[in-house]
Write an enzyme that holds these catalytic residues in place. Structure first.
Site, PDB file in Angstrom:
ATOM      1  N   CYS A   1       0.582  -1.114   0.372  1.00 37.24           N
ATOM      2  CA  CYS A   1       0.092  -0.247  -0.077  1.00 37.24           C
ATOM      3  C   CYS A   1       0.728   1.365   0.214  1.00 37.24           C
ATOM      4  O   CYS A   1       1.070   2.016  -0.465  1.00 37.24           O
ATOM      5  CB  CYS A   1      -0.693  -0.182   1.524  1.00 37.24           C
ATOM      6  SG  CYS A   1      -2.014  -1.474   1.323  1.00 37.24           S
TER       7      CYS A   1
ATOM      8  N   HIS B   1      -2.438   6.190   4.329  1.00 39.40           N
ATOM      9  CA  HIS B   1      -1.572   5.664   4.763  1.00 39.40           C
ATOM     10  C   HIS B   1      -0.109   6.707   3.840  1.00 39.40           C
ATOM     11  O   HIS B   1       0.886   5.651   3.094  1.00 39.40           O
ATOM     12  CB  HIS B   1      -1.297   4.278   3.700  1.00 39.40           C
ATOM     13  CG  HIS B   1      -1.011   3.767   4.081  1.00 39.40           C
ATOM     14  ND1 HIS B   1      -1.608   1.965   3.525  1.00 39.40           N
ATOM     15  CD2 HIS B   1      -0.238   3.225   5.536  1.00 39.40           C
ATOM     16  CE1 HIS B   1      -0.760   0.739   4.508  1.00 39.40           C
ATOM     17  NE2 HIS B   1      -0.120   2.264   5.615  1.00 39.40           N
TER      18      HIS B   1
ATOM     19  N   ASP C   1      -3.345  -0.502  -5.839  1.00 35.59           N
ATOM     20  CA  ASP C   1      -2.288  -0.070  -5.611  1.00 35.59           C
ATOM     21  C   ASP C   1      -1.298  -1.398  -5.444  1.00 35.59           C
ATOM     22  O   ASP C   1      -0.231  -1.295  -5.257  1.00 35.59           O
ATOM     23  CB  ASP C   1      -2.584   0.383  -4.426  1.00 35.59           C
ATOM     24  CG  ASP C   1      -3.351  -0.334  -2.754  1.00 35.59           C
ATOM     25  OD1 ASP C   1      -3.850  -2.040  -3.817  1.00 35.59           O
ATOM     26  OD2 ASP C   1      -2.773  -0.595  -1.782  1.00 35.59           O
TER      27      ASP C   1
HETATM   28 CA    CA Z   1      -2.867  -2.269  -1.022  1.00 30.22          CA
END
Ligand code: CA
Length: 452
Positions: A80, A142, A278
């Site tokens: 991610c 994130h 992603d």
């Molecule tokens: Ca991911």
């Protein structure tokens, strides 16, 4: 005489004002809105347009059908946060130490007290804001959860979503969703809420060019779906796959609502839309397994095999990209920023040091050749390089459920003949191994030490 001159003057003033408004309207109509949609942990095989059969995804499929789909679309990180760091900067994230997820565990490098996208880096939102766009993010961030890393301190005018790497979909009690910097209690299923907020963003900014980053946490774990969507998949008997299907279906509904809003607002023709995942589907132990499928690729999220880094990748821009375009040469999510900026008429400066390139002239055929002769990966001990159709890779042995841990020997695959990376040709082509190894070493020498 004076009256005549005055009236001519007035006429000229009216004419100039009219001309000005026509020009600024033309200017505005030339500058497209940008919508970047990112799915989380989506399997390579699970969308309709990718060949999936059990989960209808008509709205995401329509992006590929109305524009271009990329059969060799990559991301620069196998999970991610690194991928998002690459996406938002247009640069290999290992160049600035953002090689791993900024999770709470594990030591940081000396001098690094908080983990997040280094402040030395300029984001795509910074650049669109500088270009006069209104900028928004809906969904998962994130890229650091302390205040200095907050999206609204990284170029985004608006934020609705959460700062971490994963989130429950039923949020009534936990309240870690933020609107801007304020806590927000969300009654809806989270994917529905993200769709609603994206629609609202488009609605509120119809008169001004906008950049919207719509980063779903679907279909990342936890596996949570609502009954209405689960009921759509009565034919799937395996619980994990059924819930995954319902979550993906919810994301497709949300994408559909955003596309519908663009159509109804007559903005569809002037909006450049990107869709990627992603990273690949998590299928091996130690990952956030969610029931996704990566066939015909081998490997999983968290590996440098194709199953970790080759992803669904589509772009729509009606009137600029021919419907049904299929682009087979390698592209990477690092290309999204230069492509979007070029579409908006922003001059790309060499000192921005993009690793990505503007894809538009390649898609439309203005430029022949390939956007990238070579692509590179590193995640700790794992690494990979793709040069033409050849790939040299060292991957996490967990993927083979091997009792040994660590990484594999260097394996050489010919991807156009062996997309599933099943036939190691390293012994047969030692010179090719040497050539790719030298290219990878040269790239590696430009990288920073991981910050955490
Ligand atoms: Ca991911």
């Amino acid at each position: 005489m004076e009256r005549i001159l005055k009236s001519i003057g007035r006429m000229i003033a009216v004419y100039l004002a009219l001309l000005g408004s026509i020009l600024s309207a033309a200017e505005t109509s030339r500058r497209p809105n940008i919508l970047v949609i990112v799915a989380d942990d989506l399997g390579y095989a699970d969308l309709g347009y990718q060949g999936g059969a059990d989960i209808p995804t008509p709205h995401i499929d329509s992006i590929a059908a109305c524009g271009a789909r990329f059969t060799n679309g990559y991301v620069s990180g196998p999970y991610c946060s690194p991928t998002r760091a690459g996406l938002l900067t247009g640069r290999y994230q290992q160049r600035f130490g953002h090689e791993f997820n900024p999770g709470p565990d594990g030591p940081a490098a000396v001098g690094v007290t908080e983990k997040g996208l280094p402040l030395s880096e300029t984001t795509i939102a910074n650049r669109f804001k500088d270009a006069g766009y209104v900028t928004g993010i809906v969904g998962k961030w994130h890229l650091g959860s302390s205040p200095k890393f907050h999206p609204q301190n990284r170029g985004f005018d608006e934020f609705f979503g959460f700062l971490g790497g994963a989130h429950t979909y039923f949020n009534k009690e936990t309240a870690t969703i933020l609107r801007g910097k304020e806590k927000h209690s969300e009654p809806s299923y989270l994917t529905d809420a993200f769709g609603r907020e994206a629609v609202s963003f488009v609605d509120r900014h119809q008169k001004q060019p906008f950049f919207l980053y719509l980063a779903f946490n679907a279909v990342h774990t936890p596996l949570e779906a609502d009954d209405e969507r689960l009921n759509r998949f009565a034919a799937i008997h395996e619980d994990q796959r059924k819930t995954y299907a319902a979550m993906l279906s919810a994301m497709d509904d949300a994408v559909g609502n955003v596309l519908k809003k663009l159509r109804e607002s007559q903005l569809e023709g002037n909006t450049l839309i990107f869709f990627i995942s992603d990273n690949g589907g998590p299928t091996m132990r130690g990952t956030t397994i969610n029931g996704s499928i990566n066939t015909p690729l081998r490997g999983s999220k968290r590996t440098t095999l194709e199953g970790g880094v080759r992803v669904p990748f589509a772009i729509q821009w009606k009137g600029h990209i021919a419907a049904g375009t299929v682009f087979n040469r390698p592209v990477i999510q690092l290309d999204i920023q230069p492509t979007a900026l070029a579409a908006a008429g922003v001059e790309i400066r060499p000192d921005w040091k993009f690793d990505g390139v503007n894809l538009l002239p390649f898609i439309t055929g203005l430029k022949t050749g390939t956007p990238h002769e070579t692509l590179y990966w590193r995640l700790g001990e794992q690494n990979a390089i793709r040069h033409g159709d050849w790939k040299l890779v060292q991957y996490d042995l967990n993927v083979e459920r091997s009792p040994t841990t660590g990484v594999s020997q260097k394996k050489l695959y010919h991807l156009s003949k062996d997309i599933g990376e099943s036939q190691d040709l390293a012994a047969e082509y030692p010179d090719k191994v040497k050539e790719l190894e030298a290219l990878w070493q040269s790239w590696k020498s430009e990288l920073a030490k991981p910050l955490w």
